[in-house]
Each structure stands twice: as C-alpha cells, then as structure tokens.
Scaffold this active site. Structure first.
Site, short mmCIF file in Angstrom:
data_model
loop_
_atom_site.label_atom_id
_atom_site.label_comp_id
_atom_site.label_asym_id
_atom_site.label_seq_id
_atom_site.Cartn_x
_atom_site.Cartn_y
_atom_site.Cartn_z
N SER A 282 0.83 -1.20 0.00
CA SER A 282 0.00 0.00 0.00
C SER A 282 0.87 1.26 0.00
O SER A 282 1.74 1.39 -0.87
CB SER A 282 -0.96 -0.07 1.19
OG SER A 282 -1.99 0.88 1.04
N ASP A 376 -8.89 -4.46 -5.97
CA ASP A 376 -8.43 -3.46 -5.00
C ASP A 376 -9.32 -2.22 -5.11
O ASP A 376 -9.43 -1.62 -6.19
CB ASP A 376 -6.97 -3.10 -5.32
CG ASP A 376 -6.35 -2.14 -4.31
OD1 ASP A 376 -7.10 -1.58 -3.50
OD2 ASP A 376 -5.12 -1.98 -4.34
N HIS A 410 -7.53 -5.09 -1.63
CA HIS A 410 -6.33 -4.30 -1.32
C HIS A 410 -5.45 -4.96 -0.27
O HIS A 410 -4.25 -5.05 -0.43
CB HIS A 410 -6.78 -2.93 -0.80
CG HIS A 410 -5.62 -2.00 -0.57
ND1 HIS A 410 -4.79 -1.58 -1.60
CD2 HIS A 410 -5.13 -1.42 0.57
CE1 HIS A 410 -3.85 -0.79 -1.10
NE2 HIS A 410 -4.03 -0.68 0.20
C1 LIG Z 1 -9.71 11.98 -0.80
C2 LIG Z 1 -9.41 10.54 -0.74
C3 LIG Z 1 -8.02 10.22 -0.96
C4 LIG Z 1 -7.69 8.86 -1.07
C5 LIG Z 1 -6.30 8.68 -0.76
C6 LIG Z 1 -5.95 7.27 -0.74
C7 LIG Z 1 -4.55 7.20 -0.38
C8 LIG Z 1 -4.25 5.91 0.22
C9 LIG Z 1 -2.86 5.84 0.67
C10 LIG Z 1 -2.66 4.92 1.81
C11 LIG Z 1 -3.06 3.53 1.56
C12 LIG Z 1 -2.72 2.67 2.74
O1 LIG Z 1 -1.63 2.64 3.19
S1 LIG Z 1 -3.98 1.75 3.30
C13 LIG Z 1 -3.58 1.16 4.87
C14 LIG Z 1 -2.60 0.09 4.90
N1 LIG Z 1 -2.02 0.16 6.22
C15 LIG Z 1 -1.46 -0.84 6.85
O2 LIG Z 1 -1.42 -1.92 6.40
C16 LIG Z 1 -0.94 -0.50 8.19
C17 LIG Z 1 -1.93 -0.91 9.12
N2 LIG Z 1 -1.58 -0.34 10.42
C18 LIG Z 1 -2.53 0.05 11.20
O3 LIG Z 1 -3.70 -0.02 10.86
C19 LIG Z 1 -2.11 0.63 12.50
O4 LIG Z 1 -0.71 0.77 12.50
C20 LIG Z 1 -2.53 -0.19 13.73
C21 LIG Z 1 -4.02 -0.42 13.78
C22 LIG Z 1 -1.85 -1.53 13.74
C23 LIG Z 1 -2.13 0.74 14.83
O5 LIG Z 1 -1.90 0.13 15.99
P1 LIG Z 1 -1.43 1.01 17.24
O6 LIG Z 1 -0.30 1.86 16.85
O7 LIG Z 1 -1.18 0.08 18.39
O8 LIG Z 1 -2.62 1.95 17.50
P2 LIG Z 1 -3.89 1.87 18.45
O9 LIG Z 1 -3.72 3.02 19.37
O10 LIG Z 1 -4.10 0.52 19.02
O11 LIG Z 1 -5.08 2.17 17.44
C24 LIG Z 1 -5.05 3.25 16.57
C25 LIG Z 1 -6.36 3.25 15.82
O12 LIG Z 1 -6.46 2.06 15.03
C26 LIG Z 1 -7.62 1.33 15.42
N3 LIG Z 1 -7.28 -0.06 15.45
C27 LIG Z 1 -6.40 -0.67 16.26
N4 LIG Z 1 -6.36 -1.97 16.01
C28 LIG Z 1 -7.24 -2.20 15.01
C29 LIG Z 1 -7.66 -3.36 14.33
N5 LIG Z 1 -7.16 -4.55 14.62
N6 LIG Z 1 -8.58 -3.24 13.36
C30 LIG Z 1 -9.11 -2.04 13.06
N7 LIG Z 1 -8.75 -0.89 13.68
C31 LIG Z 1 -7.83 -0.97 14.65
C32 LIG Z 1 -7.98 1.81 16.81
O13 LIG Z 1 -9.34 1.65 17.07
C33 LIG Z 1 -7.58 3.25 16.71
O14 LIG Z 1 -8.59 3.98 16.04
P3 LIG Z 1 -9.04 5.41 16.51
O15 LIG Z 1 -9.48 5.26 17.93
O16 LIG Z 1 -7.81 6.27 16.36
O17 LIG Z 1 -10.14 5.77 15.57
#
Ligand SMILES: CCCCCCCCCCCC(=O)SCCNC(=O)CCNC(=O)[C@H](O)C(C)(C)COP(=O)(O)OP(=O)(O)OC[C@H]1O[C@@H](n2cnc3c(N)ncnc32)[C@H](O)[C@@H]1OP(=O)(O)O
Length: 471
Positions: A282, A376, A410
């Site tokens: 991503s 995706d 995705h």
């Molecule tokens: C105009 C348009 C343009 C469109 C533009 C499009 C551009 C796209 C560009 C980016 C595309 C991508 O990268 S897409 C994403 C791909 N990303 C990844 O694969 C990385 C995934 N990593 C993560 O999601 C994060 O690092 C976590 C969840 C692992 C974070 O963990 P953490 O650091 O311990 O944080 P923590 O405090 O526990 O949680 C932070 C927030 O994540 C949530 N959270 C925590 N665990 C989970 C979980 N298992 N499932 C769901 N949500 C979770 C919590 O509720 C919290 O939400 P809250 O209380 O804060 O609400």
C-alpha cells in the site's frame, strides 16, 4: 467490491451472531494434551457412543502462514456436525467461522477430503476454510498481530447437527498459530533515527536482507517481517511515523530516514550484500518505489498493491520534492452503511500537474515485482503497475514481474490472514471498502507470499526456493 462479496460477508456476520451464546457456555471438561473432551450428553440425545476427538496437523503448533490440517475422529457414521473456529486477537476481539459437515461412513471427518455443506461461512472442499473465513464480530476490525513473540490461539469446537443454534458440544481443541520460528532472533533497532525491529534467521549469517515497509497507519508492525525471516532472510520491519519519537503524522516522507535504514542493513554483519530487497504494501509500496529510484544498494523491490505515484504526503530527498497525487473527496461514493468506495478519489498521475507525482522509477537499478489484487478498491493497483512497467520499458529497463489476482482486494497479507472487507482508512477518516472476495483473496495471499519469497531468493540469493504449494 462486488455486491456478491458484500452479501457473502453480510451472511457470514449474520450467521456468526447466532453462535454467540455457545461460546460462553460453561461446562465441565477435561484436558487431554491439546484436546479438551467434553462429557457426553445422556444416551437419548447421543448420536454416537464414541467420544469425538480433534486432530490437528501439525498437532499443537504451526506457523501462521502455514496450512493447518484438521480432522475429527470418533463421530457416528455420516453424522452431521458443525465445526466452529474462533480466535481472539490481542485486543480481545473475537473472530469466528463455522462450516457444516457430514462425517464419512467410518465416522471420520477430514477437512482435506470432505467438502463443507451449504449453510456455513463457506461450502465445498476447503481444507483451510476455517482459517481464511474467520470474520470479526466487531465491525471494521482487522486481524492484526502486534506482539509476534506470542501465538494466536485457535479454538475449534465440534458441535452436533446443522441447526441454526449451536448443537451439543462434542469436542473442543486448541492450536497455536505462531509467528516466530524457533531460533529466529528478534532484535529491536534504535540506531540514529531508525526505529525498527530486525529479524535474523537461526544459524550463521550473513543472510539476504529485506526492509519491510507497511502501509499508512503508523506504528511498528512486525508480523510480515517476522514471517518472512522464518524463510532465511534478515528482515527489518521499519516504522516511519507515529511510533516512539518519530513524527506523529505523515505530512511529509523524508527519504533520508529510509536511506539510513538501507545503510544500516548494508553495513550489518548478518546481512549479505551487495544489495538488499524492499517489500512494501500500500503506502509502503510507493515508499519502496521511491527508495529504489533514489537510493543506492537496492537489488529487488516487491510492491504489494502499491502505487507508482507518490501518494498521501510530500516526498523529500535532498533537493528533490515530489508532491502527492491530487485527489477529490467528491469522488468518494458512500453506501447506505456509511462505507466509502474511494477507488475513483485519486487523480490520474499521467495527466496535467499530477504527472509530477509519478515517481521516476526508471532511475532504479533493481528488479521489480508488482503484486496486484484486481478488486483493489483503495486505488487502481493494476493501472499503477502497468504504467510503472511501461515507463521502465520505455527507458530500456527490464520488464518487471507483474502478477494479478482476480477477486483479491487491497489488503493482501501473508497467508491465512482473513480478508478484511472494510475498515477505517487511516488517511481518509471514514470506513472504506478494501475489495476482494474471501476465498479468491485467500488463495491470492498464499500464492503471492510464495512469489515474493521466490523473487527475493532469486535476486538476493541466486538460489531456487521451495516451491511446494502450501494451500
Ligand atoms: C480523498 C481521498 C483520498 C484517497 C487517498 C488514498 C490514499 C491511500 C494511501 C494509503 C493507503 C494505505 O496505506 S492503506 C492502509 C494500509 N495500512 C497498513 O497496512 C498498516 C496498518 N496499520 C494500522 O492499521 C495501525 O498501525 C494499527 C491499527 C496496527 C495501529 O496500531 P497502534 O499503533 O497500536 O494503535 P492503536 O492506538 O491501538 O489504534 C489506533 C487506531 O487504530 C484502530 N485499530 C487498532 N487496532 C485495530 C484493528 N485490529 N482493526 C481495526 N482498527 C484498529 C484503533 O481503534 C484506533 O482507532 P481510533 O481510535 O484512532 O479511531
């Protein structure tokens, strides 16, 4: 995501609610190794006089990215049962899947030979269906492993019958799904600005080295790096924002930080040179494309549903600035459930001023592998990969490897992570659909993982990899 996939997931969620009451049901039980036997019910309600037992293969513990054999013995001839798998993540959130089966004439039920009947989370011959069909009870939740030193504990219940509610519990067993292979070393890295974890395989190095860059969301995610290290690579899971003293958000991506990480790997006595590999998913994908384009010492770059345009933050390296690709929130379609489809939100990096966001990947001196989920919905991964390929070839560079998976969304993760159909988008600020159909997505994950591993073996080690199909 197609309407069919949405309705499959909705059906899974709905039916999983029917099973809630059974999970907390108390009852005396005795432990025999990893098998928990539940006392039999009165003879009048018994379908079989034999005690059912669950056999896992491997028996007690397996690596998360490996398939798990499941069989039940001691059922009655052609006895109808429901198998329910459940797993709690580190936040205590429950993931469940269930499937209906009929035992063979001899009372044995082997998921490698016996198809699931309609009415559960999946049907047909799906030896690993109870793994890939796991769905969270909490909406918009993903299965994430934060502490790789502990396994997930998978519980399997064998329930009598195919009723809508849970039948009598016939057998119950647990199995550990681990991330760290025995002997793999987990080394926290705090060198200069780098905040990371290095995973080193057992034995004497040096090992081919890979840097793993996850997507937007912040933090330090180690599970993919750890699983990859199990296959003989030294893998650095690299945080880049919202972790310890790193910037809190991703307003700007500074490539000098990533250069420090590359140099750390190249100078490490356990990392085999002369170059290293990059693995990015991503947002991590376009960071890796930028690293490959501007930094020295990169031999192979694998991009999983990434972009060849810089997205979501300004990229800076020395005197170079690449603006992020433009977007328009008006192009987000929000459905009745409040889930956004952002597939059309980004501008086209081949048009107008957005061309400045196209990363000059023709500068790269490495081999590329693009893994693409054709469903995706985060962005147009296939378009990005094809345009990247065209640009490389137009500049006389080697054609990249491009593998497209129909029905994959995705969130292509290592094998057996259940597909997440929708969750909160870290950059968009609303739940979005990620795309994919669970079975096709799972198969894509299994194949893509083998392809990534083989790609790095080919280009970093010069040796063929194991090719056994692990599904
Ligand atoms: C105009 C348009 C343009 C469109 C533009 C499009 C551009 C796209 C560009 C980016 C595309 C991508 O990268 S897409 C994403 C791909 N990303 C990844 O694969 C990385 C995934 N990593 C993560 O999601 C994060 O690092 C976590 C969840 C692992 C974070 O963990 P953490 O650091 O311990 O944080 P923590 O405090 O526990 O949680 C932070 C927030 O994540 C949530 N959270 C925590 N665990 C989970 C979980 N298992 N499932 C769901 N949500 C979770 C919590 O509720 C919290 O939400 P809250 O209380 O804060 O609400």
């Amino acid at each position: 995501m197609g309407r069919r996939a949405m309705s499959v997931l909705a059906a899974c969620r709905q039916s999983s609610r029917c099973w809630q009451s059974c999970l907390s049901r108390p009852g005396p039980a005795r432990q025999h190794g990893n098998i928990l036997r539940v006392p039999e019910a009165p003879a009048a309600r018994r379908l079989s006089s034999m005690a059912a037992t669950i056999r896992f293969s491997p028996s007690t513990r397996s690596l998360f990215d490996e398939p798990l054999g499941i069989a039940v013995q001691g059922l009655g001839p052609r006895q109808q049962v429901t198998l329910r798998a459940s797993l709690r993540d580190e936040a205590g959130e429950l993931f469940e899947a269930h499937a209906r089966y009929q035992a063979a004439d001899d009372g044995e039920l082997d998921l490698a030979r016996c198809p699931a009947l309609p009415g559960g989370s999946f049907s047909g011959l799906e030896p690993t269906g109870l793994l890939w069909a796991l769905q969270p009870r909490k909406a918009f939740w993903r299965l994430v492993k934060k502490d790789v030193t502990t396994p997930f504990r998978l519980q399997l219940d064998v329930l009598d019958g195919h009723g809508d509610g849970p039948g009598r519990l016939l057998a119950q067993a647990q199995h550990e799904r681990a991330f760290l292979r025995d002997g793999v070393r987990r080394v926290p890295v705090r060198e200069g600005r780098i905040r990371a974890t290095l995973f080193l395989p057992p034995g004497n190095g040096p090992f081919p080295g890979v840097i793993d860059v996850h997507g937007a969301g912040g933090g330090l995610l180690e599970y993919r790096a750890c699983l990859l290290a199990n296959y003989g690579f030294a893998v650095l899971a690299l945080a880049y924002y919202s972790y310890e003293d790193l910037p809190k958000d991703m307003k700007e991506v500074n490539l000098e930080y990533f250069e420090e990480a590359v140099n750390f790997m190249l100078q490490h006595n356990q990392v085999k040179g002369p170059g290293i590999g990059l693995l990015g998913f991503s947002k991590g994908g376009d960071i890796c494309v930028s690293m490959a384009s501007f930094l020295k010492g990169i031999t192979a770059t694998a991009v999983v549903n990434g972009s060849v345009a810089n997205v979501g933050a300004v990229l800076r390296y020395k005197d170079i600035t690449i603006p992020p690709l433009g977007s328009n929130r008006k192009r987000i379609r929000v459905n009745k459930s409040g889930i956004g489809d952002i597939i059309d939100a980004l501008n086209n990096p081949l048009e107008g001023p957005d061309r400045q966001s196209f990363i000059p990947l023709e500068k790269a001196e490495c081999r590329f592998l693009f893994i693409v989920g054709q469903d995706d919905h985060n962005w147009k991964s296939e378009f990005f990969a094809v345009e990247g390929s065209k640009r490389l070839q137009a500049h006389g560079k080697e054609k990249p490897e491009l593998i497209c998976y129909p029905g994959a969304g995705h969130y292509i993760q290592p094998p057996f992570f259940p597909m997440c159909s929708a969750s909160m988008h870290p950059l968009v600020g609303m739940p979005v659909m990620w795309g994919g159909e669970p079975k096709a997505h799972c198969e894509a994950q299994v194949d893509a993982w083998q392809q990534i591993e083989a790609f790095f073996h080919r280009h970093l080690k010069g040796e063929p990899s194991r090719t056994a199909n692990r599904l």
